[in-house]
Structures are given as C-alpha cells and as structure tokens.
Scaffold this active site. Sequence first.
Site, short mmCIF file in Angstrom:
data_model
loop_
_atom_site.label_atom_id
_atom_site.label_comp_id
_atom_site.label_asym_id
_atom_site.label_seq_id
_atom_site.Cartn_x
_atom_site.Cartn_y
_atom_site.Cartn_z
N SER A 13 13.50 31.42 12.18
CA SER A 13 13.46 30.06 12.71
C SER A 13 12.08 29.73 13.24
O SER A 13 11.32 30.62 13.64
CB SER A 13 14.48 29.92 13.85
OG SER A 13 14.30 28.71 14.56
N TYR B 129 18.77 32.97 21.44
CA TYR B 129 18.66 32.66 20.01
C TYR B 129 17.24 32.93 19.49
O TYR B 129 17.05 33.58 18.47
CB TYR B 129 19.03 31.20 19.78
CG TYR B 129 18.83 30.69 18.37
CD1 TYR B 129 19.76 30.95 17.37
CD2 TYR B 129 17.69 29.94 18.03
CE1 TYR B 129 19.57 30.47 16.08
CE2 TYR B 129 17.50 29.46 16.75
CZ TYR B 129 18.45 29.73 15.78
OH TYR B 129 18.25 29.27 14.50
#
Length: 283
Positions: free
Chosen positions: A174, A187
């Site tokens: 990400s 995350y």
Amino acid sequence: MAAKVSKVQEDRLPGHESRLEPKPDWEPRYPGSDRLKGKVAIVTGADSGIGRAVAALYAREGAKVAVLYLCEHDDAKETARIVKAEGSEALTIAGDIGDKAFCEDAVGKVMKAFGRIDILVNNAGEQHPDKDITDITDKQLRRTFQTNVFGMFYLTQAARPHLKKGAAIINCTSVTMYQGSGELLDYSATKGAITAFTRSLSENLVGEGIRVNAVAPGPIWTPLNPCGGASAEKLEHFGESTPMGRPGQPSEVAPSFLFLACEDASYMSGQVLHPNGGVIVNG
C-alpha cells in the site's frame, strides 16, 4: 467523488460490493491477448474490489482463476460469473486465510480442480481506523497481522511446492507503507512487513525462476474503506489529496497485477508498482 460517497454500515469487514454506491469499476478496458493462456491463478480477496478486477482481467487474458474470499458469497458468485463470461473457469473457495489449515486445504482444492498453480496473488487484507494508538486493541492488532501478514505466509507456504519455474507471486502492499497513515497504524505496519516480505521472498526464490513482486495502490474505491475500514471524515474527501484529486478504480490497478504476472515482466523481481494517483514515493 466525495459528494456521492455513502458509508455502508457493516457488522464486520470486508463488506459487500453489491451494496456499495457508487459501484467500483472492475471491468477490463481492452481486449485480451492470451498473455496468461493456460495459466492458473489464485487470487485472494477476489470477491470484490481490486481482487475482482484482477480476476476479471486474468480471465480475459486466458487464466483459470481460483477466487478465495472470506464470507461474501454473493460477491464471490458474481466474480465467478464474470470469470466464466470471459470464457474461462472459476473456482470459489470461502474461508479465512489467517488460518493455516484453510490455506493448505484451499491449495489442495485448486490442485485437484486445475492441476497446477502458476500465479499467486496475495491481495486480501483488512484495516481498522484508530486515531490514537491506545485505541488499538490487542484483538484488532493480532487480527490485522493475522490476515495481512500471516495469511500471506500461510498461503505462500502452501502453494510453494506447486510453483514451478516461470511462476509469479504478486503481493498487495500500500501507499501507506511509504507515506504512513495517522489513523491506520497497524494496517500500515503490516504493509511495511509485506514489502519487506516481497523483497526477501524474491531473493529466496529468484534462483528457482519464480518472480516475486508487489503492487502498492493508493486510495482505491473498494468496499474496504466505506464498510468500516476508514473514518467518516476520511471518506468525505476520499482520494482528494492525491495529485490527480480523486480515488482510483480497481480497473486502474488490475493492469499492474497483469504486467507482473505475465512474461512482459520477465526481468522484474523484488519490485513494487505504484498505481496511486501520482503520489511520489521512494521504492
């Protein structure tokens, strides 16, 4: 985009794409050219979002697709329909990739159905927004790493004996790994681990002729954020901070996964592609 976004209330992630408005764009943009003809791909989280777009594009390029997903049976059924409409074959397998036994069983089912595995796409993930690190519970921390990191290890371990020379592994990291995220601490940490895992696994397998790469999407319109993965404040202006001023669509990310899976990327391993709306990152 922001004016049209409505938060979908879900009891738990990952959420139903069928209930999302506006609907994400997953459709491949161009005719196929058999770049994955005869290949078999496992795509985790393929019931919706980026995973669905990857499954659709892989099918258009000739691959058979195993659709691994957690619990959204309606969405998985639709992805299987899409794959079959492209003239290919689909196998849907429901379960938790954070469970090692499930990953081993799923790989066994793929081998029984298709007889080979050429491409492994570790795409499934979960995220939970917290503005303060003290709000992250032990349960949430363990669950996020269980899905995003442990699940990637478990599935790769299960698939490894069946991956031959020319196989490809593509992991989903990400933009938060590079930029950080003030409300996605756990995350973002998992995405850092995934990038390191990608580079290390590449070093481990490159001599076997197996390529390992990753894709680091920016803000992409999928069920992950509106179904509990982002705060209401973030959703209100989702994607507007990118240089392009908008969120991306799954169909704009899937081609990166196709490139890394096919022979066009035969000289690439240990690398990360960045479909992120123009955000400049290092790596």
